[in-house]
Design an enzyme around this catalytic site. Structure first.
Site, PDB file in Angstrom:
ATOM      1  N   HIS A 189       0.858  -1.270   0.129  1.00 39.73           N
ATOM      2  CA  HIS A 189      -0.053  -0.036   0.067  1.00 39.73           C
ATOM      3  C   HIS A 189       0.943   1.177  -0.074  1.00 39.73           C
ATOM      4  CE1 HIS A 189      -3.191   2.766   0.850  1.00 39.73           C
ATOM      5  NE2 HIS A 189      -4.130   1.600   1.388  1.00 39.73           N
ATOM      6  N   GLU A 294      -0.339   1.091  -5.588  1.00 36.91           N
ATOM      7  CA  GLU A 294      -0.225   0.084  -4.858  1.00 36.91           C
ATOM      8  C   GLU A 294      -0.146  -1.420  -5.529  1.00 36.91           C
ATOM      9  OE1 GLU A 294      -3.676   0.277  -2.080  1.00 36.91           O
ATOM     10  OE2 GLU A 294      -3.515   2.563  -2.415  1.00 36.91           O
TER      11      GLU A 294
END
Length: 320
Positions: A189, A294
């Protein structure tokens, strides 16, 4: 001059070894982190809680490449807002019922578990001291009782973070160490730092199908060669044919994100209202200075049988 048959050969002085990276463990308990600094000044910081990269500086240590919220918890009380959290074994809210991950919290347990620091090593091609690899491990035995109960599988994760002069590589190795097969999702992330989101363009997604979570999870095909951001963006791009997603700022290359054995990429920016609703997102206008690119395997599930291994990751190149 007499030539002696057994005269001693010339002594070859060994070449002086280049100075290596400085690696330290800083702090104690839930706030402990591993820091590494190259002789040329580039650095990385990794919190043992979640194995979350909280800082990556390039350009001789002068340029921070990751956005970290000013209100991010770095004391082990909750997942870190910013940097590079590790998402495993489920991405987003888990399926409501009927799946092995259904009892887990959003984004799973890897980002909220204490990882073990396994040590450092230098890359084979980095004899100049300008690269260092840090390894971190998370195993079934290291999980909380609640996490083991919610996801009762035997596994091993090794997360390798390699700092080089102009890049950061992050690679996960997932191994099924139990008798039963299991399914999982995985995502890095990554919060990339930018100067002005209004001048940012994301390239490399033209023609790719994506799910738009802002538009009721409807499915679309990307029609723009450069994706710009002027409002909340939360898109899951799947089965991307090319390996590199590029971030440009003010028309100039800023980052290349190169995927390895990962087919999907999430592009996320909370924008004004969402940023205001996230308690640990500070400053509230920080959305202007970040974009999440991500990489992951989140479209469907990866399945591992007993003894099988999955490996995937990314290389982020800072192009300043």
């Amino acid at each position: 001059m007499v030539d002696r048959a057994n005269r001693p050969s010339a002594l070859n002085a060994p070449a002086a070894a280049a100075p290596g990276a400085q690696v330290d463990i800083v702090g104690e308990g839930a706030s402990a982190k591993v820091t590494a600094t190259l002789p040329s000044g580039e650095s990385v910081e990794v919190l043992l809680y979640g194995a979350t990269v909280t800082s990556w500086k390039s350009n001789g240590g002068k340029t921070e490449n990751l956005f970290l919220s000013e209100a991010a918890a770095v004391d082990g009380s909750k997942a870190v807002r910013g940097g590079i959290p590790v998402v495993f074994p489920v991405f987003g809210p888990p399926p409501k019922s009927g799946h092995a991950t259904s009892a887990l919290p959003q984004h799973g347990f890897a980002r909220t578990s204490r990882w073990e620091y396994l040590g450092k090593s230098s890359s084979e091609d980095a004899l100049d001291g300008n690269s260092v690899k840090l390894d971190f491990g998370l195993y079934t035995s290291g999980l909380s009782e609640d996490a083991r109960k919610a996801w009762p599988f035997d596994f091993g994760l090794v997360y390798s973070i390699t700092l080089a002069k102009d890049s950061l590589q992050t690679v996960i190795n997932v191994r099924n160490e139990g008798e039963n097969s299991f399914e999982f999702q995985f995502l890095l992330h990554t919060y990339l730092k930018v100067q002005d989101i209004s001048k940012v363009a994301v390239n490399g997604l033209l023609g790719v199908q994506y799910v738009d979570k802002v538009l009721n999870a409807s499915t679309h095909t990307e029609s723009n060669s450069s994706v710009t951001i002027s409002g909340e963006v939360d898109r899951v791009y799947s089965s991307i044919p090319q390996d590199t997603t590029s971030v440009l700022e003010d028309g100039k290359p800023r980052y290349d994100v190169v995927r390895d054995n990962l087919q999907d990429t999430v592009v996320w920016n909370p924008w004004i209202e969402k940023a205001n609703s996230i308690g640990d997102f500070q400053p509230k206008d920080g959305y202007k200075n970040m974009v999440c690119i991500e990489v992951g395997a989140v479209n469907g599930w990866q399945k591992l049988e007993k003894g099988e291994v999955f490996e995937g990751g990314q290389v982020i190149k800072s192009l300043l």
